[in-house]
Design a protein around this motif. Structure first.
Motif, PDB file in Angstrom:
ATOM      1  N   LEU A 106       0.805  -1.204   0.000  1.00 34.72           N
ATOM      2  CA  LEU A 106       0.000   0.000   0.000  1.00 34.72           C
ATOM      3  C   LEU A 106       0.846   1.264   0.000  1.00 34.72           C
ATOM      4  N   ALA A 107       1.988   1.204   0.637  1.00 38.87           N
ATOM      5  CA  ALA A 107       2.843   2.383   0.640  1.00 38.87           C
ATOM      6  C   ALA A 107       3.461   2.499  -0.745  1.00 38.87           C
ATOM      7  N   SER A 108       2.632   2.925  -1.690  1.00 42.74           N
ATOM      8  CA  SER A 108       3.043   2.908  -3.081  1.00 42.74           C
ATOM      9  C   SER A 108       3.762   4.204  -3.445  1.00 42.74           C
ATOM     10  N   ALA A 109       4.209   4.250  -4.668  1.00 40.25           N
ATOM     11  CA  ALA A 109       4.891   5.450  -5.159  1.00 40.25           C
ATOM     12  C   ALA A 109       3.953   6.660  -5.066  1.00 40.25           C
ATOM     13  N   GLU A 110       2.662   6.407  -5.348  1.00 39.92           N
ATOM     14  CA  GLU A 110       1.713   7.518  -5.280  1.00 39.92           C
ATOM     15  C   GLU A 110       1.682   8.129  -3.872  1.00 39.92           C
ATOM     16  N   ASP A 111       1.746   7.239  -2.860  1.00 43.73           N
ATOM     17  CA  ASP A 111       1.714   7.744  -1.492  1.00 43.73           C
ATOM     18  C   ASP A 111       2.919   8.626  -1.212  1.00 43.73           C
ATOM     19  N   LEU A 112       4.073   8.165  -1.677  1.00 39.56           N
ATOM     20  CA  LEU A 112       5.283   8.928  -1.412  1.00 39.56           C
ATOM     21  C   LEU A 112       5.212  10.302  -2.071  1.00 39.56           C
ATOM     22  N   GLU A 132     -16.474  12.939 -10.052  1.00 44.53           N
ATOM     23  CA  GLU A 132     -16.633  11.533 -10.467  1.00 44.53           C
ATOM     24  C   GLU A 132     -15.276  10.878 -10.691  1.00 44.53           C
ATOM     25  N   LEU A 133     -14.407  11.593 -11.417  1.00 44.71           N
ATOM     26  CA  LEU A 133     -13.087  11.036 -11.704  1.00 44.71           C
ATOM     27  C   LEU A 133     -12.252  10.958 -10.430  1.00 44.71           C
ATOM     28  N   ARG A 134     -12.414  11.976  -9.557  1.00 44.91           N
ATOM     29  CA  ARG A 134     -11.571  12.031  -8.368  1.00 44.91           C
ATOM     30  C   ARG A 134     -11.883  10.877  -7.407  1.00 44.91           C
ATOM     31  N   THR A 135     -13.189  10.591  -7.220  1.00 50.65           N
ATOM     32  CA  THR A 135     -13.516   9.516  -6.286  1.00 50.65           C
ATOM     33  C   THR A 135     -12.995   8.172  -6.795  1.00 50.65           C
ATOM     34  N   VAL A 136     -13.055   7.984  -8.100  1.00 52.71           N
ATOM     35  CA  VAL A 136     -12.538   6.731  -8.661  1.00 52.71           C
ATOM     36  C   VAL A 136     -11.033   6.644  -8.449  1.00 52.71           C
ATOM     37  N   LEU A 137     -10.347   7.752  -8.690  1.00 53.54           N
ATOM     38  CA  LEU A 137      -8.897   7.775  -8.508  1.00 53.54           C
ATOM     39  C   LEU A 137      -8.534   7.530  -7.045  1.00 53.54           C
ATOM     40  N   THR A 140      -9.076   3.751  -6.239  1.00 52.41           N
ATOM     41  CA  THR A 140      -8.152   2.801  -6.867  1.00 52.41           C
ATOM     42  C   THR A 140      -6.702   3.080  -6.491  1.00 52.41           C
ATOM     43  N   VAL A 141      -6.293   4.340  -6.600  1.00 49.68           N
ATOM     44  CA  VAL A 141      -4.885   4.643  -6.372  1.00 49.68           C
ATOM     45  C   VAL A 141      -4.581   4.837  -4.890  1.00 49.68           C
ATOM     46  N   LEU A 142      -5.355   5.695  -4.216  1.00 47.67           N
ATOM     47  CA  LEU A 142      -5.017   6.059  -2.842  1.00 47.67           C
ATOM     48  C   LEU A 142      -5.417   4.980  -1.850  1.00 47.67           C
ATOM     49  N   ARG A 152     -17.650  -1.726  -6.197  1.00 46.58           N
ATOM     50  CA  ARG A 152     -18.600  -2.024  -5.135  1.00 46.58           C
ATOM     51  C   ARG A 152     -18.723  -0.856  -4.164  1.00 46.58           C
ATOM     52  N   LEU A 153     -17.587  -0.280  -3.815  1.00 47.59           N
ATOM     53  CA  LEU A 153     -17.589   0.829  -2.866  1.00 47.59           C
ATOM     54  C   LEU A 153     -18.379   2.010  -3.413  1.00 47.59           C
ATOM     55  N   LEU A 154     -18.215   2.271  -4.701  1.00 46.19           N
ATOM     56  CA  LEU A 154     -18.816   3.469  -5.291  1.00 46.19           C
ATOM     57  C   LEU A 154     -20.174   3.188  -5.945  1.00 46.19           C
ATOM     58  N   HIS A 155     -20.608   1.947  -5.862  1.00 44.40           N
ATOM     59  CA  HIS A 155     -21.881   1.562  -6.489  1.00 44.40           C
ATOM     60  C   HIS A 155     -21.891   1.889  -7.979  1.00 44.40           C
ATOM     61  N   LEU A 156     -20.821   1.504  -8.662  1.00 46.01           N
ATOM     62  CA  LEU A 156     -20.717   1.751 -10.099  1.00 46.01           C
ATOM     63  C   LEU A 156     -20.436   0.430 -10.798  1.00 46.01           C
ATOM     64  N   PRO A 157     -20.804   0.330 -12.079  1.00 49.70           N
ATOM     65  CA  PRO A 157     -20.392  -0.851 -12.846  1.00 49.70           C
ATOM     66  C   PRO A 157     -18.872  -0.873 -13.003  1.00 49.70           C
ATOM     67  N   VAL A 158     -18.326  -2.090 -13.095  1.00 45.65           N
ATOM     68  CA  VAL A 158     -16.873  -2.231 -13.204  1.00 45.65           C
ATOM     69  C   VAL A 158     -16.334  -1.473 -14.419  1.00 45.65           C
ATOM     70  N   GLY A 159     -17.072  -1.571 -15.533  1.00 45.67           N
ATOM     71  CA  GLY A 159     -16.625  -0.898 -16.751  1.00 45.67           C
ATOM     72  C   GLY A 159     -16.510   0.609 -16.559  1.00 45.67           C
ATOM     73  N   THR A 160     -17.473   1.173 -15.830  1.00 46.71           N
ATOM     74  CA  THR A 160     -17.444   2.611 -15.565  1.00 46.71           C
ATOM     75  C   THR A 160     -16.209   2.992 -14.757  1.00 46.71           C
ATOM     76  N   VAL A 161     -15.907   2.183 -13.739  1.00 44.32           N
ATOM     77  CA  VAL A 161     -14.727   2.468 -12.919  1.00 44.32           C
ATOM     78  C   VAL A 161     -13.477   2.438 -13.784  1.00 44.32           C
ATOM     79  N   LYS A 162     -13.397   1.427 -14.641  1.00 46.84           N
ATOM     80  CA  LYS A 162     -12.218   1.302 -15.503  1.00 46.84           C
ATOM     81  C   LYS A 162     -12.054   2.534 -16.390  1.00 46.84           C
ATOM     82  N   SER A 163     -13.162   2.917 -17.047  1.00 50.44           N
ATOM     83  CA  SER A 163     -13.034   4.029 -17.988  1.00 50.44           C
ATOM     84  C   SER A 163     -12.749   5.339 -17.254  1.00 50.44           C
ATOM     85  N   ARG A 164     -13.400   5.515 -16.088  1.00 50.68           N
ATOM     86  CA  ARG A 164     -13.144   6.751 -15.347  1.00 50.68           C
ATOM     87  C   ARG A 164     -11.716   6.804 -14.824  1.00 50.68           C
ATOM     88  N   ALA A 165     -11.200   5.647 -14.389  1.00 52.68           N
ATOM     89  CA  ALA A 165      -9.829   5.629 -13.878  1.00 52.68           C
ATOM     90  C   ALA A 165      -8.846   6.019 -14.968  1.00 52.68           C
TER      91      ALA A 165
END
Lengths: 187, 273
Positions: A106-112, A132-137, A140-142, A152-165
């Motif tokens: 979890l302590a990824s490059a993004e965190d640093l 919309e884009l920020r919550t997905v980011l 997934t990232v943070l 599941r967390l955001l109550h969105l279809p998987v495809g939507t999460v992928k495209s928004r990410a």
């Protein structure tokens, strides 16, 4: 600057050996910040308290699943956020899963990067994203969730999460490239 | 990596806790908190008494006995906590049930191993009755379960079905496995499940009128009659053939409807509700 002795690892070893008081120490140390952060993701105190209970019970039953590297806090968060996702999937009482299945990276490059940036370029770029884009980011990232878990967390279809990410990444990249290279923050 | 472990100042942490920080700052604070015990301690001082409620609930849960693998699997499929506790309570009966079904089915399977028609008849007769006897025993046995029935605030139908599930879960796999590994039984090891279902439901329905023992005898006599009639008329395996299976499914549905109707009018299986 002196950092306080962080003996969370030692506490966790004691928990793995079945020391209930050690678990109490862990709960006392980590409940406050975990609760605040979880409430940021899901603003229902009742659900969040259930999640905290699940999390520490999972730790109690699977403390030996901790690999012993990295921050205990990051490991706890990775358990907690997944317990939250699983609570949201079936609102009835879920069965604790073994924590050994959980990903502790979890302590990824993004965190640093984020640790050193507050109001810098990345911060501005992040804020320029649509909510919309920020919550997905964020999910997934943070929070280190998989696409499926974030959905599941955001109550969105998987495809939507992928495209928004991918749109969010693209937008971030473009706005960072567009900015004049003022990164005097030093390497 | 973080050479400058400058702690977020207390004011920033307070704004974060109160939800007054924007997404970028929040993300930054959260990333910092993962690696900074002293800032986590500051947060702990800001949020009020949130630890004790969580701790008491965690303690209560880890003190409670853990359910068996089976019950946890059922819980994952939606079984409620109260039902899980009840099933767990009846777990002590699983051993005797499993042993009884093993002995019954093994003897029947061994009988049919010899290849004689009589052996096959014995297997077909006994196997579907094993779960029925288990269900009846669940109501007839004195002790803990009976006391629980008298006092628990449970829907009687729910209780009856839960007990049936517990019995079926304990007996059916053993019977199927035993039947399947013995040569000469083959697919018949699965085909008896439908008549077993009918007989279980029938036993439950009959138990809304009669005491468990009488209900058991009635159902056993009924099944023996069916087997004997089939054996007399034709090949004994017709008792589990495709047309017969259809009849069993219809009968199971009818018995289920009847059971629900009986329980709705407050006649619970096992008497004394």
């Amino acid at each position: 600057m002196r950092t306080e002795p962080d003996d969370d690892a030692a506490v966790l070893h004691a928990v793995a050996a079945g020391d209930e008081r050690a678990l109490g120490v862990l709960v006392a140390r980590h409940t406050p910040w975990l609760r605040v952060r979880l409430l940021r993701r899901y603003a229902d105190a009742e659900v969040v308290d259930d999640v905290l209970q699940d999390t520490f019970v999972a730790v109690w039953r699977g403390a030996s699943g901790w690999r012993g590297d990295g921050e205990v806090a990051a490991w706890l968060w990775s358990i907690a956020v997944r317990r939250l996702v699983s609570r949201l999937r079936h609102h009835k009482a879920p069965t604790p899963v073994g924590t050994e299945q959980l990903d502790t990276r979890l302590a990824s490059a993004e965190d640093l990067v984020l640790q050193s940036v507050t109001h810098g370029d990345l911060g501005a770029a992040l804020l320029a994203l649509s909510p919309e884009l920020r919550t997905v980011l964020q999910a997934t990232v943070l929070d280190g969730l998989s696409t499926r878990e974030a959905a599941r967390l955001l109550h969105l279809p998987v495809g939507t999460v992928k495209s928004r990410a991918s749109r969010a990444r693209e937008a971030l990249r473009r706005s960072l490239v567009a900015l004049p290279t003022t990164d005097a923050r030093g390497a | 990596m973080t050479s400058t472990t400058e702690h977020e100042n207390a004011e920033l942490l307070a704004r974060y806790v109160e939800g007054h920080t924007d997404a970028a700052v929040s993300a930054s604070v959260e990333a910092h908190l993962l690696g900074c015990p002293s800032c986590r301690a500051v947060v702990a001082g800001l949020v009020g008494p949130v630890v004790d409620p969580v701790w008491s609930r965690v303690r209560a849960e880890i003190a409670a006995p853990r359910h068996s693998v089976l019950i946890r699997a059922l819980q994952r499929c939606g079984l409620r906590a109260g039902d899980a506790a009840l099933l767990d309570a009846s777990r002590s009966l699983h051993g005797p049930w499993a042993l009884a079904s093993f002995l019954l089915t093994a003897s029947a399977a061994l009988a049919s191993w010899s290849g004689s028609v009589h052996g096959l008849i014995a297997y077909l007769t006994i196997a579907p009755l094993v779960p029925v006897l288990g269900v009846v025993a669940a109501f007839a046995l004195p002790g803990f379960l009976a006391d629980l029935t008298a006092t628990a605030p449970y829907s009687m139908l729910r209780l009856a079905l839960l007990r049936t599930v517990a019995v079926v879960v304990a007996t059916v796999p053993v019977s199927v496995v035993v039947g399947a590994v013995i040569p000469g039984v083959g697919l018949l090891a699965l085909a008896w499940l439908t008549p077993a279902l009918v007989l279980c439901l029938l036993a439950l329905v009959v138990m809304t009128w009669w005491p468990p023992r009488a209900a058991a005898i009635g159902v056993i006599v009924l099944w023996l009659t069916v087997v004997v009639l089939c054996a007399g008329a034709d090949d004994v395996t017709t008792v589990l053939g495709a047309p017969a299976q259809l009849v069993y499914l219809v009968a199971a549905a009818a018995a289920a409807v009847l059971l629900v109707a009986r329980v709705r009018s407050s006649h619970a299986p096992g008497g004394t509700a």
